[in-house]
Design an enzyme around this catalytic site. Structure first.
Site, PDB file in Angstrom:
ATOM      1  N   CYS A  40     116.473 -51.103 -12.958  1.00  0.00           N
ATOM      2  CA  CYS A  40     117.328 -49.924 -13.160  1.00  0.00           C
ATOM      3  C   CYS A  40     118.058 -49.625 -11.861  1.00  0.00           C
ATOM      4  CB  CYS A  40     116.430 -48.758 -13.544  1.00  0.00           C
ATOM      5  SG  CYS A  40     117.253 -47.153 -13.573  1.00  0.00           S
ATOM      6  N   THR A  42     118.020 -46.978 -10.196  1.00  0.00           N
ATOM      7  CA  THR A  42     117.092 -46.301  -9.285  1.00  0.00           C
ATOM      8  C   THR A  42     116.266 -47.316  -8.508  1.00  0.00           C
ATOM      9  OG1 THR A  42     116.962 -44.516 -10.888  1.00  0.00           O
ATOM     10  CG2 THR A  42     115.294 -44.534  -9.158  1.00  0.00           C
ATOM     11  N   HIS A  45     118.188 -48.372  -5.610  1.00  0.00           N
ATOM     12  CA  HIS A  45     118.172 -47.366  -4.539  1.00  0.00           C
ATOM     13  C   HIS A  45     116.863 -47.466  -3.751  1.00  0.00           C
ATOM     14  CE1 HIS A  45     121.871 -45.288  -5.504  1.00  0.00           C
ATOM     15  NE2 HIS A  45     121.518 -45.118  -6.761  1.00  0.00           N
ATOM     16  N   HIS A  65     110.241 -48.811 -13.832  1.00  0.00           N
ATOM     17  CA  HIS A  65     109.918 -47.766 -14.810  1.00  0.00           C
ATOM     18  C   HIS A  65     110.553 -48.032 -16.179  1.00  0.00           C
ATOM     19  CE1 HIS A  65     113.468 -46.517 -12.522  1.00  0.00           C
ATOM     20  NE2 HIS A  65     113.916 -46.124 -13.696  1.00  0.00           N
ATOM     21  N   CYS A 109     111.054 -30.691 -16.472  1.00  0.00           N
ATOM     22  CA  CYS A 109     109.782 -30.149 -15.963  1.00  0.00           C
ATOM     23  C   CYS A 109     109.862 -29.969 -14.447  1.00  0.00           C
ATOM     24  CB  CYS A 109     108.660 -31.125 -16.315  1.00  0.00           C
ATOM     25  SG  CYS A 109     107.106 -30.782 -15.460  1.00  0.00           S
ATOM     26  N   ILE A 179     124.368 -48.532 -17.958  1.00  0.00           N
ATOM     27  CA  ILE A 179     124.197 -47.346 -18.803  1.00  0.00           C
ATOM     28  C   ILE A 179     125.526 -46.919 -19.407  1.00  0.00           C
ATOM     29  CG2 ILE A 179     123.360 -44.970 -18.903  1.00  0.00           C
ATOM     30  CD1 ILE A 179     121.349 -45.604 -16.796  1.00  0.00           C
ATOM     31  N   LEU A 274     125.931 -37.752 -15.657  1.00  0.00           N
ATOM     32  CA  LEU A 274     124.709 -38.519 -15.396  1.00  0.00           C
ATOM     33  C   LEU A 274     124.812 -39.243 -14.055  1.00  0.00           C
ATOM     34  CD1 LEU A 274     122.000 -39.534 -16.885  1.00  0.00           C
ATOM     35  CD2 LEU A 274     123.238 -41.674 -17.091  1.00  0.00           C
ATOM     36  N   GLY A 275     126.016 -39.684 -13.695  1.00  0.00           N
ATOM     37  CA  GLY A 275     126.214 -40.438 -12.455  1.00  0.00           C
ATOM     38  C   GLY A 275     125.928 -39.590 -11.232  1.00  0.00           C
ATOM     39  N   GLY A 303     117.297 -37.734 -17.254  1.00  0.00           N
ATOM     40  CA  GLY A 303     116.273 -38.320 -18.114  1.00  0.00           C
ATOM     41  C   GLY A 303     116.638 -38.354 -19.580  1.00  0.00           C
TER      42      GLY A 303
END
Lengths: 357, 357, 357, 357
Positions: A40, A42, A45, A65, A109, A179, A274-275, A303
């Site tokens: 992904c 992430t 990164h 993930h 959350c 994505i 989202l970006g 998410g």
């Protein structure tokens, strides 16, 4: 077992561990034997130890993930699941008690723990997750190389879902990375009036054009490269859409793309963000003119909804949503350095890793 | 000119008038030369002088309210339209000043005048409408035999739009008459998870099956005949949809279908009620169990939103929404008695009339 | 301990047990020492063994599901709560795994267990509940006699919340029993344009008038008795509200009230249906005219949202929402037969019971 | 007649004209005899010839767009209005035909003409407006000095309405100028859980404190001066609201206030942006952290909904919404220079002008 870990808090510290201890599920958890996993944004990164994610991770930690696999061991008290069930999992692990969770917004959350950042992830032969995070997959509908990146597909579907509606509306997908490419497919599937795509990387642009050509005219698609079209692009899109688009799905995080997104929106339109920009600050030109006076809505997207997004995503796949073209490479997990390099060079969309190979 | 009028307030009083004076548009109105027009369910109620509509009409009046054609004369003060423009029109003429209109809900205007009931309709060579009610058509996208029934397609689209969402949800279309058939096509187009159809008339069932077969598995479709399946049908649909459907589009108005619609809904589901029962009273069995305790939403649907529904409908047609199969018969306007008979016998879906033939 | 149980499956079988064993909380549960509890309409249905609830209960069972008190014992694994915390609890115990729960709609869980019906309730000195169902109370804001009926206040708030908006709209509360009276107070508090109340029981009507008189004109209130006003009532309300009300909160379940609710709604209006008819079937007159053609929305209401409704309810109490007048009687728990009789005769609104007296 | 005009395109060019010709209403228009009018923030921008508005105006033009008065002359074809009717008017004059208008969003019409900018406004003894823009007032509910600024009250109500809900939520009003002060009053009236006010001008802060003191504790209010509290303010507000507010009504346009607004929002919260920054560009710090990752919604607010906002506003006034304290000064129209100076120095909230004095 084999696993990919960030060994130290620095770029270049990602290594393949050969003999990590297989984890044991605690009460309410299950262990899954990973069949396929995917890289992904992430993860990149983390791999490059970018400031935006570095503060969230304390090496050594197993990263990754997105995955699918089969249940291998059930922890105490787990009900409703059996050994060898074919599953994926939501990797945001939420508290259930904060104000967001109590209001039914688990995806925001206050105390989210993300597997692959805050705790061990799935670039490994085995991964442990809470049973409540599992999602059952049907192998006839979701083959492993597709099941490997449902987390990312969920981001795309959640971004689309967050718009007030898609059917019959002009939609722009800003950024045709993995994505963005999935979002484009969903937008076509849900009956948008037209689809506009903006992207600057040549490889992504080429894939966008190839995908659009394969649609056989099912939806009017126009593809733009702001780098070559320059400032006229906005006006061109406005004219092609009778004054502007209704929805922008901003998947790139590039500041010029965010600004262009606001500019091409018709009054009353909405932009789903989202970006993530690489810099922490963002400057918006003509803020009153392009945002306030147009009565726009701008929404931050994080998410996936638990588990409304998973449900919609699986039903779209069952209906035949085609995301096969998103998978450009399938490698053994040990070749993850190659996968990262392909993504860095914009030569890949989704790189699927196989820890069993 | 030729026109079909109800000559007297009684069944059997519909006649073809041969030499009716061509109407002249007043200020703000235009005259349209009708190219194609179509018979709607309401026209059949008028034709048979059913009590549900009889009180709204004072014969003699030209009937019909679905059509397309070309502008022939512009009344005083009309701007933005030209002679020969290809158009259809919203035939609900609203006041603009009542509480509904002021709140932006023109489709439920307190003082709606419906052309073809309260004033001259479009079963004629020429029809006069307010310029504000015109809708521009693109002949490359909407050929005349499709443009003839946009009012009905608008009912279908408005019914679908009134559900909170379609993509990724189990949807049941209750009644596969002409508007139900259009709604089914829209539901497939906007990404529903599955489509269930219930219908009792053999001809309609056959057409539903033929249409479904032509979808090449793009969406799971199940078709039910409550008359032959009996009380098990509800349970069968519930099981096929993991507990019940999310959305019912009730297009039939048949009391048993309405009750079955409530019964097959999963808790939290919603039923859009376009179908009109022939009796004035409706009895609901197990009201608390099937409606209150399930937290359902039930919504009455009338007309089409002005003009958000028209905009969405035209964009769906542009995208390729296929409603060609809805047109089962094309007749010269003078054969309207035959068209009514075909519809009464359930042998037709949409009968298009040509006043120029 | 003392507790009130249905001893056998029949009317008249409710008895005060003197020496029931004090229950022990299992893992994840807590035991609460009940300070005050209140009689709900459902308790009366159970007490009289009405068919609508009889099938849900297997005597002997301790009844009651509205209460407040202090935590007395913590079960294994309970975190975030301490002994003597002052609490109430949501008494719908949900599965967390069904399609409703997964979609965030726990209040319509497929497998809801209601304490006081399916398992031991709170008409007792001690009650055991899952820790996840607890709601923390501030004794400075919620004294015990108010904390005793938050479940019912939650019904009222959830009914109000389910309308698309209240501020600036004409609202009718149909039925001024205890929950109707609470709904009326909430409607006033949230800025409705006007409040109309319909009720037939003399005691309730008197209390409605007394409450309205105490508002010092803060909101236009009109109170109607359909029994004495007859069929003109609907027209009178329509005229007083420029064509009809925007929102009906139907709290009575009486079929004539339901029909009047549809009739008084302005086109585009919405009716929230909390009241439960005593008969299983409901007949709706002029269904097309009063429901479909007006484009109404009708919604079944069950329970309370977990826990968005609790949060809003507590904030309204903190802001000063006055529900003191709802409590007409406070009795020792042993006098529950008297409380039931007061309610049966319409002489009471809310009867609070004290198990420690 | 007397009128205030911008005589030339420059600051200082506003003058009182003594003998302007009284305007004549065209077809569909009415002439209103102005009783009271009020100075809006936009008028100050025009008065000082600020770049943000200068491009929209071609002097000479009569300014002003908030007023009430009595109908004096009816143009041709005007129905439903009588001489001496007491009215105000929506001063955004819309086309009715653009994509926004057709979709029911007249307040964001592509071709909005604003009286007082694009055409003659109401700082005059007489003003001409389209009959469709009139709003009828009840003198018992809306005295002239209140009726003079309904356009501004409409901005406040529209901003509040644009939030998904107010009742039971923590709301922050950012900027306690005239419209912020009105928004605060509406927020209290519609049942918010708490009200937080931020403001930097001493006079406005003082008025905020005085107003809050007069509420007798009906709602928890906390008032903050970011200039003196510094960077701790955000954390203080977060703690007082259990993690952050649910809704920010941003009425100031000051960049630091906009940033603080994003920061104090709880995940899932929403910010309504009515305030207009004086610079064209806006820089947002920590954009990903404070906006995207929190899943916020940010909405630009313009004008008022036609005419849903007017309806809600008048009903709030009828219910007793108190905005009397907003009027700090009442002057003859000829003293408009004094009024502008009072506003520039922050010594006034709303300055009402009387053209008949």
């Amino acid at each position: 077992m084999q696993a990919i870990q960030m060994a130290r808090p620095e770029a270049g510290a990602a290594v393949l561990i050969e003999n990590l201890e297989v984890p044991t599920p605690g009460p309410g958890e299950v262990r899954v034997r990973v069949q396929n996993t995917a890289i992904c944004g992430t993860d990149r990164h983390i791999y490059h130890w970018d400031p935006s994610v570095a503060s969230m991770i304390t090496p050594p930690v197993t990263i990754g993930h997105e995955f699918c696999g089969h249940i291998d061991t059930l922890g105490d008290g787990v009900e409703g699941w059996n050994l060898e069930d074919y599953v994926s999992a939501e990797m945001h692990i939420v508290c259930g008690r904060c104000r967001s969770c109590q209001a039914g917004n688990k995806h925001i959350c206050e105390k989210t723990q993300i597997a692959g950042l805050h705790r061990a992830g799935c670039f490994a032969e085995y991964v442990v997750v809470p049973a409540g995070n599992l999602v059952r997959l049907d192998p006839k509908i979701v083959p492993p190389h597709i099941g490997s990146f449902l987390d990312a597909l969920g981001n795309a579907v959640h971004t689309v879902q967050s718009a007030s509606s898609i059917a019959g509306r002009h939609v722009l997908v800003s950024g045709y990375g993995a994505i963005g490419a999935m979002a484009a497919a969903v937008v076509e599937f849900e009956g948008a009036k037209s689809l506009t795509i903006t992207e600057v990387m040549p490889g992504h642009l080429e894939r966008a054009k190839k995908w659009a050509a394969g649609l056989n005219g099912r939806i009017p698609v126009s593809i733009h490269d702001p780098a070559t079209e320059g400032p006229d692009m906005v006006e061109r899109i406005r004219q092609a859409t009778r004054g502007g688009v209704d929805v922008v799905l901003e998947m790139s995080g590039a500041p010029p793309a965010i600004l262009a997104g606001l500019e091409v929106l018709y009054p009353g339109g909405e932009m789903m963000q989202l970006g993530i920009p690489s810099a922490s600050n963002l400057e918006i030109q003509n803020f009153a003119q392009e945002f306030i006076f147009k009565g726009l809505t701008w929404r931050g997207i994080l998410g996936r909804r638990m588990f409304a997004t998973w449900d919609e995503m699986l039903s779209l796949l069952q209906r035949g949503l085609d995301v096969e073209h998103i998978v450009t490479h399938r490698l053994p997990m040990s070749s993850f350095h190659d996968g990262m390099a392909l993504l860095d060079r914009g030569e890949a969309h989704k790189v699927v890793l196989d820890p069993t190979a």
